[in-house]
Enzyme design. Structure first.
Site, PDB file in Angstrom:
ATOM      1  N   ASP A  77       0.866  -1.171   0.000  1.00 54.21           N
ATOM      2  CA  ASP A  77       0.000   0.000   0.000  1.00 54.21           C
ATOM      3  C   ASP A  77       0.905   1.223   0.000  1.00 54.21           C
ATOM      4  O   ASP A  77       1.734   1.388   0.888  1.00 54.21           O
ATOM      5  CB  ASP A  77      -0.897   0.000   1.245  1.00 54.21           C
ATOM      6  CG  ASP A  77      -1.792   1.233   1.297  1.00 54.21           C
ATOM      7  OD1 ASP A  77      -2.546   1.450   0.335  1.00 54.21           O
ATOM      8  OD2 ASP A  77      -1.715   1.994   2.282  1.00 54.21           O
ATOM      9  N   GLU A 161      -1.264  -1.087  -6.080  1.00 52.82           N
ATOM     10  CA  GLU A 161      -2.377  -0.431  -6.738  1.00 52.82           C
ATOM     11  C   GLU A 161      -1.955   0.104  -8.108  1.00 52.82           C
ATOM     12  O   GLU A 161      -0.823   0.556  -8.273  1.00 52.82           O
ATOM     13  CB  GLU A 161      -2.883   0.735  -5.883  1.00 52.82           C
ATOM     14  CG  GLU A 161      -3.591   0.291  -4.637  1.00 52.82           C
ATOM     15  CD  GLU A 161      -4.013   1.462  -3.769  1.00 52.82           C
ATOM     16  OE1 GLU A 161      -5.102   1.407  -3.216  1.00 52.82           O
ATOM     17  OE2 GLU A 161      -3.247   2.431  -3.667  1.00 52.82           O
ATOM     18  N   ASP A 257      -3.541   0.897   6.998  1.00 48.04           N
ATOM     19  CA  ASP A 257      -2.639   0.681   5.862  1.00 48.04           C
ATOM     20  C   ASP A 257      -2.319  -0.805   5.676  1.00 48.04           C
ATOM     21  O   ASP A 257      -2.236  -1.292   4.551  1.00 48.04           O
ATOM     22  CB  ASP A 257      -1.332   1.463   6.051  1.00 48.04           C
ATOM     23  CG  ASP A 257      -1.577   2.963   6.073  1.00 48.04           C
ATOM     24  OD1 ASP A 257      -2.470   3.419   5.328  1.00 48.04           O
ATOM     25  OD2 ASP A 257      -0.896   3.666   6.833  1.00 48.04           O
TER      26      ASP A 257
END
Ligand SMILES: [Zn+2]
Length: 296
Positions: A77, A161, A257
């Protein structure tokens, strides 16, 4: 500030630590930081704050597909206060190369403002500032290389991501997900610097994974911060504060997170199984790194 010469064979050649350049430039010495492996396809000459660099794009055929030494998978992340959080719960702070040099930079800029614009002294001062900017960028770059090499060596599959999607959906107003508190940091210049750092990091991970025979999977960032990594329940209310995650359905409590990194990892596994495993059919072309050699 840079030029790329293709058709290397035709116009250039390397002799030891010297390169022959076309257009009457002739032989130029450079600092060879590593062996040039493979056939040189192109060469890029660039200039950064008064220094010249040369980088070689090479190509080589691999006898066998590299097999990654590790069998583990990890989710990442990417964040602001924490550069990255892994699904294993590790965190890495951003290297604040800017902060360390901030005082110095401010001083140089103050001095610049007192000088007559475009005077020789002004130019000299400006060069000092450019040099410091360059130094800061180098520190950041070096740090990113160290992080990405370590992650890539240790994990066969890395999920993160997809920044392109993330940038479209996560506007600076923080509308989509509950990352609104970071609005200030995400807007304007800060945002641009961060994006650049993230993009650079993902790019490094991508080619390093390719070298190692590993995989980098970019997942859709949708709901990664609102989903419970324990029961998969999606709710805005799961995310009470920036740091805390508490599932309204199953009561699972976690660092927000780490929870997101776990969801990113799950999404990575999902992509992998949907594609039928491995990167079958994908071209074997290797990406070249962006290492520049300083011209002596
Ligand atoms: Zn839950």
């Amino acid at each position: 500030d840079s030029i790329r010469l293709v058709q290397f064979d035709k116009y250039c050649r390397v002799e030891g630590n010297r390169i022959k350049l076309p257009n009457g430039i002739g032989l130029v010495k450079f600092r060879k930081s590593q062996d040039i492996i493979g056939v040189i396809k192109n060469v890029t000459i660039s200039k950064k704050s008064g220094h010249w660099y040369v980088s070689f794009g090479t190509e080589r055929e691999l006898a066998e597909k590299p097999v990654h030494p590790s069998k583990t998978a990890i989710g990442l992340d990417l964040g602001i206060t924490k550069l990255l959080t892994t699904s294993n719960g590790e965190t890495l702070k951003p290297k604040n190369s800017f902060k360390a040099n901030q005082v110095k930079l401010a001083k140089l800029q103050r001095q610049l403002s007192k000088k007559v614009t475009f005077s020789e002294n002004w130019k000299k001062q400006n060069r000092k500032i450019q040099k410091l900017h360059h130094h800061i960028a180098n520190i950041r770059h070096d740090y990113l290389h160290k992080i990405t090499t370590s992650i890539s060596k240790n994990h066969a599959m890395i999920a993160c991501e997809d920044l392109k999607v993330a940038n479209m959906s996560r506007s600076a107003s923080g509308s989509m997900e509950n990352k609104g508190r970071q609005v200030k940091a995400k807007s304007g210049l800060n945002r641009a610097i961060l994006d650049q750092g993230w993009g650079m990091m993902v790019n490094m991970l991508e080619y390093k994974q390719q070298w190692q025979g590993g995989l980098l999977i970019k997942v859709n960032p949708r709901y990664t911060s609102q989903t419970c990594s324990n029961c998969q329940h999606i709710a805005k209310e799961n995310r009470q504060t920036q740091a805390k995650f508490e599932c309204v359905k199953c009561g699972h409590k976690a660092n927000a997170d780490i929870n997101a990194a776990k969801n990113i990892l799950s999404a990575g596994h999902a992509v992998l199984s949907a594609e039928g495993g491995c990167n079958k059919g994908r071209p074997m072309k290797q990406k070249t790194s962006d290492i520049r050699e300083k011209v002596a």
